[in-house]
Design an enzyme around this catalytic site. Structure first.
Site, PDB file in Angstrom:
ATOM      1  N   GLU A  12      -1.844   4.934  -2.051  1.00  0.00           N
ATOM      2  CA  GLU A  12      -1.296   4.242  -1.129  1.00  0.00           C
ATOM      3  C   GLU A  12      -1.161   5.253   0.144  1.00  0.00           C
ATOM      4  OE1 GLU A  12       1.465   0.980  -2.848  1.00  0.00           O
ATOM      5  OE2 GLU A  12       2.068   3.006  -3.185  1.00  0.00           O
ATOM      6  N   ASP A 198      -2.042  -9.026  -4.261  1.00  0.00           N
ATOM      7  CA  ASP A 198      -2.094  -9.979  -5.302  1.00  0.00           C
ATOM      8  C   ASP A 198      -1.025 -11.031  -4.761  1.00  0.00           C
ATOM      9  OD1 ASP A 198      -0.653  -7.704  -6.112  1.00  0.00           O
ATOM     10  OD2 ASP A 198       0.272  -9.377  -7.262  1.00  0.00           O
TER      11      ASP A 198
HETATM   12  N1  ADE Z   1       2.949  -4.340  -6.105  1.00  0.00           N
HETATM   13  C1  ADE Z   1       1.852  -5.100  -5.907  1.00  0.00           C
HETATM   14  N2  ADE Z   1       1.771  -6.299  -6.594  1.00  0.00           N
HETATM   15  C2  ADE Z   1       2.952  -6.454  -7.120  1.00  0.00           C
HETATM   16  C3  ADE Z   1       3.529  -7.221  -7.780  1.00  0.00           C
HETATM   17  N3  ADE Z   1       2.756  -8.605  -8.257  1.00  0.00           N
HETATM   18  N4  ADE Z   1       4.711  -7.224  -8.639  1.00  0.00           N
HETATM   19  C4  ADE Z   1       5.412  -6.032  -8.253  1.00  0.00           C
HETATM   20  N5  ADE Z   1       4.837  -5.190  -7.578  1.00  0.00           N
HETATM   21  C5  ADE Z   1       3.607  -5.339  -6.957  1.00  0.00           C
END
Ligand code: ADE
Length: 230
Positions: A12, A198
């Site tokens: 990041e 996601d």
């Molecule tokens: N960071 C990126 N995706 C995530 C997720 N699904 N849950 C928690 N932290 C995250």
């Protein structure tokens, strides 16, 4: 004026660190705090590690040892609303820790017991500045809303939809709400800017690896313009 920039993972911060003209490095609590000039502005960049405890320790060190004036948290998050998709950017206007539960004592879920606020509000000026810049990202949405934080990677559609309905969360991650609490307690302005990697609620939880690169590029670009315009 020094800005503290926190990311949870090396990936990041990779793009930012390439641009940093490092003047000083200090290691504390197993974290490397890199002080220097980023696009002409004084910053401290640090990878805090994953989760709320790491993030809280890191934020307090930034405030105590580096006397930062503002804190910006960048990185990736999971979309919880069904139309918050990989590549989109969410600028938090408020954060809540979704895994704090003292409902047995009559508290609302997410409320930190005996604290005088339910959510942690990001600095309005920083939010508006980020939003202004966000318009430049092509092909993806830029949204302002609540981000929720907990010590778990959310990958079940049920949990993701629940976060959305219970907290009206646009996105979830694992550090922002804790950074926000520390800044709130120390009266420091902060903002959390996350790019979506996601979305479990629509079954896109396997997209994490695929979208991480583009997501990080998006949030880094916003940060660059924010710092240049600061
Ligand atoms: N960071 C990126 N995706 C995530 C997720 N699904 N849950 C928690 N932290 C995250």
């Amino acid at each position: 004026m020094t800005i503290g920039i926190i990311g949870a993972m090396d990936e990041e911060l990779e793009l930012l660190l390439k641009e940093l003209n490092i003047k000083e490095k200090k290691t504390k609590a197993n974290m490397d705090f890199k002080y220097g000039l980023l696009w002409g502005k004084e910053v401290v960049i640090v990878r805090c590690g994953i989760g709320k405890v790491n993030a809280a320790i890191c934020t307090q060190i930034l405030i105590d040892d580096f006397d930062v004036d503002k804190v910006i948290n960048v990185g990736i998050a999971g979309g919880t609303e069904k139309d918050v998709l990989p590549g989109d950017v969410v600028i938090a206007d408020s954060l809540v820790q979704h895994d704090m539960d003292t409902t047995v004592f009559g508290d609302k879920l997410g409320q930190i017991p005996r604290l005088d606020t339910f959510d942690f509000k990001c600095d309005r000026e920083l939010v508006l500045k980020a939003k202004e810049i966000c318009g430049d990202i092509e092909g993806h949405k830029c949204l302002i809303g609540r981000i929720v934080t907990g010590d778990q990677f959310v990958n079940s559609p049920e949990k993701s939809r629940w976060l959305c309905s219970e907290f009206k969360a646009l996105a979830c991650e694992m550090e922002g709400g804790s950074i926000a609490q520390v800044c709130y307690l120390n009266k420091k302005p902060f903002v959390v800017i996350r790019s979506i990697s996601d979305n479990a609620s629509i079954g896109a939880h396997m997209e994490f690896e695929k979208f991480m690169g583009i997501s990080i590029a998006n949030s880094t670009n916003i940060l660059k313009k924010m710092i240049q315009n600061n």
